[in-house]
Design a protein around this motif. Structure first.
Motif, mmCIF file in Angstrom:
data_model
loop_
_atom_site.group_PDB
_atom_site.id
_atom_site.type_symbol
_atom_site.label_atom_id
_atom_site.label_comp_id
_atom_site.label_asym_id
_atom_site.label_seq_id
_atom_site.Cartn_x
_atom_site.Cartn_y
_atom_site.Cartn_z
ATOM 1 N N GLY A 223 44.035 45.780 28.731
ATOM 2 C CA GLY A 223 43.638 46.750 30.017
ATOM 3 C C GLY A 223 43.814 46.379 30.901
ATOM 4 N N THR A 224 45.226 46.147 31.099
ATOM 5 C CA THR A 224 46.601 46.827 32.321
ATOM 6 C C THR A 224 47.248 47.738 32.198
ATOM 7 O OG1 THR A 224 47.868 45.021 31.785
ATOM 8 C CG2 THR A 224 45.918 43.943 32.837
ATOM 9 N N ARG A 225 47.037 48.512 31.153
ATOM 10 C CA ARG A 225 47.754 49.459 31.194
ATOM 11 C C ARG A 225 47.241 51.199 30.472
ATOM 12 N NH1 ARG A 225 53.972 47.305 29.238
ATOM 13 N NH2 ARG A 225 52.099 47.380 27.131
ATOM 14 N N GLY A 226 48.241 52.031 30.787
ATOM 15 C CA GLY A 226 47.550 53.091 29.655
ATOM 16 C C GLY A 226 46.268 53.304 29.628
ATOM 17 N N ILE A 227 45.932 53.481 28.075
ATOM 18 C CA ILE A 227 43.644 53.722 28.084
ATOM 19 C C ILE A 227 43.625 52.637 28.391
ATOM 20 C CG2 ILE A 227 42.859 54.332 25.882
ATOM 21 C CD1 ILE A 227 45.395 55.923 24.605
ATOM 22 N N GLY A 228 43.646 51.194 28.256
ATOM 23 C CA GLY A 228 42.990 50.110 28.291
ATOM 24 C C GLY A 228 42.710 50.382 30.149
ATOM 25 N N ARG A 229 43.706 50.206 30.525
ATOM 26 C CA ARG A 229 43.545 50.261 32.383
ATOM 27 C C ARG A 229 42.650 51.955 32.299
ATOM 28 N NH1 ARG A 229 46.065 48.591 37.330
ATOM 29 N NH2 ARG A 229 44.878 49.549 38.673
ATOM 30 N N ALA A 230 42.701 52.811 31.570
ATOM 31 C CA ALA A 230 41.638 53.785 31.615
ATOM 32 C C ALA A 230 40.255 53.684 31.742
ATOM 33 C CB ALA A 230 42.114 54.859 31.162
ATOM 34 N N ILE A 231 40.152 52.561 30.348
ATOM 35 C CA ILE A 231 38.854 52.083 30.176
ATOM 36 C C ILE A 231 38.220 51.149 30.856
ATOM 37 C CG2 ILE A 231 37.666 50.817 28.317
ATOM 38 C CD1 ILE A 231 39.405 52.223 26.285
ATOM 39 N N VAL A 232 38.559 50.815 31.353
ATOM 40 C CA VAL A 232 38.636 49.267 32.831
ATOM 41 C C VAL A 232 38.189 50.458 33.532
ATOM 42 C CG1 VAL A 232 39.231 47.681 34.438
ATOM 43 C CG2 VAL A 232 40.253 47.439 31.366
ATOM 44 N N GLY B 202 40.527 37.943 34.951
ATOM 45 C CA GLY B 202 41.615 38.896 33.794
ATOM 46 C C GLY B 202 42.344 37.180 33.275
ATOM 47 N N ARG B 203 42.928 37.442 32.847
ATOM 48 C CA ARG B 203 43.620 35.802 31.680
ATOM 49 C C ARG B 203 44.414 37.024 31.355
ATOM 50 N NH1 ARG B 203 40.907 31.656 28.702
ATOM 51 N NH2 ARG B 203 41.954 30.625 27.145
ATOM 52 N N VAL B 204 46.124 36.025 31.194
ATOM 53 C CA VAL B 204 47.217 36.402 30.314
ATOM 54 C C VAL B 204 46.956 35.747 28.757
ATOM 55 C CG1 VAL B 204 49.699 35.442 30.199
ATOM 56 C CG2 VAL B 204 48.657 36.346 32.157
ATOM 57 N N VAL B 205 46.667 36.217 27.630
ATOM 58 C CA VAL B 205 46.720 35.714 26.442
ATOM 59 C C VAL B 205 47.337 36.811 25.809
ATOM 60 C CG1 VAL B 205 44.824 35.932 24.487
ATOM 61 C CG2 VAL B 205 43.681 35.418 27.066
ATOM 62 N N ALA C 249 35.681 41.859 32.186
ATOM 63 C CA ALA C 249 37.044 40.526 32.055
ATOM 64 C C ALA C 249 37.632 41.469 30.758
ATOM 65 C CB ALA C 249 36.176 39.489 30.780
ATOM 66 N N VAL C 250 39.519 40.846 31.613
ATOM 67 C CA VAL C 250 40.771 41.514 31.084
ATOM 68 C C VAL C 250 41.742 40.473 29.978
ATOM 69 C CG1 VAL C 250 42.629 42.625 31.593
ATOM 70 C CG2 VAL C 250 40.551 43.830 32.744
ATOM 71 N N CYS C 251 42.256 40.451 29.208
ATOM 72 C CA CYS C 251 43.166 40.114 29.030
ATOM 73 C C CYS C 251 44.654 40.765 28.789
ATOM 74 C CB CYS C 251 43.221 38.998 27.886
ATOM 75 S SG CYS C 251 43.138 39.830 25.775
ATOM 76 N N ALA C 252 45.616 40.101 28.763
ATOM 77 C CA ALA C 252 46.884 41.378 29.002
ATOM 78 C C ALA C 252 48.068 40.202 28.480
ATOM 79 C CB ALA C 252 47.264 41.845 29.986
ATOM 80 N N ARG C 253 49.219 40.987 28.424
ATOM 81 C CA ARG C 253 50.556 39.532 28.185
ATOM 82 C C ARG C 253 50.951 39.161 29.709
ATOM 83 N NH1 ARG C 253 54.109 43.307 24.455
ATOM 84 N NH2 ARG C 253 53.296 44.862 25.705
ATOM 85 N N GLY C 254 50.687 40.017 30.497
ATOM 86 C CA GLY C 254 51.426 39.852 31.579
ATOM 87 C C GLY C 254 50.286 39.696 33.021
ATOM 88 N N GLN C 255 50.767 38.813 33.998
ATOM 89 C CA GLN C 255 49.825 37.965 34.843
ATOM 90 C C GLN C 255 49.804 39.682 36.087
ATOM 91 O OE1 GLN C 255 47.343 35.888 35.193
ATOM 92 N NE2 GLN C 255 46.816 37.107 37.117
ATOM 93 N N ASP C 256 51.460 40.594 36.120
ATOM 94 C CA ASP C 256 51.098 41.259 36.767
ATOM 95 C C ASP C 256 50.205 42.451 37.085
ATOM 96 O OD1 ASP C 256 52.834 39.238 37.758
ATOM 97 O OD2 ASP C 256 54.922 41.455 37.617
#
Length: 96
Positions: free
Chosen positions: A15-24, A58-61, A35-42
């Motif tokens: 949920g931190t980039r692209g379509i996922g972020r737009a959804i968030v 959010g959490r890195v997962v 609640a969001v998970c992504a590969r990077g903390q930034d």
């Protein structure tokens, strides 16, 4: 547009980039806690800074690690507070 989602909880992978972020962004605009998970903390930090810790948690997962993903989803399912929302909507947007 009011989709009647205010006060609900959502779970979004990727949920931190692209379509996922737009959804968030849309779910937060509708009044949901996400609640969001992504590969990077930034990316998680950027979402939290933009919307506040009460709106986005959010959490890195690494979603390719099935055990880690299952643990995160189970944790989210057992929580019920503004800081740790139990989901009423789940969407997966993780992709390479």
């Amino acid at each position: 547009m009011d989709l009647g989602l205010s006060g609900g909880k959502a779970l979004v992978t990727g949920g931190t980039r692209g379509i996922g972020r737009a959804i968030v962004e849309r779910l937060v605009a509708e009044g949901m806690t996400v609640a969001v998970c992504a590969r990077g903390q930034d990316g998680i930090d950027a979402l939290t800074a933009a919307h506040g810790a009460d709106e986005v948690v959010g959490r890195v997962v690494d979603v390719s690690d099935h055990a880690a993903l299952a643990a995160w989803a189970t944790e989210r399912a057992s929580c019920n507070s503004a800081r740790s929302p139990r989901s009423s909507i789940t969407t997966t947007r993780a992709a390479e």
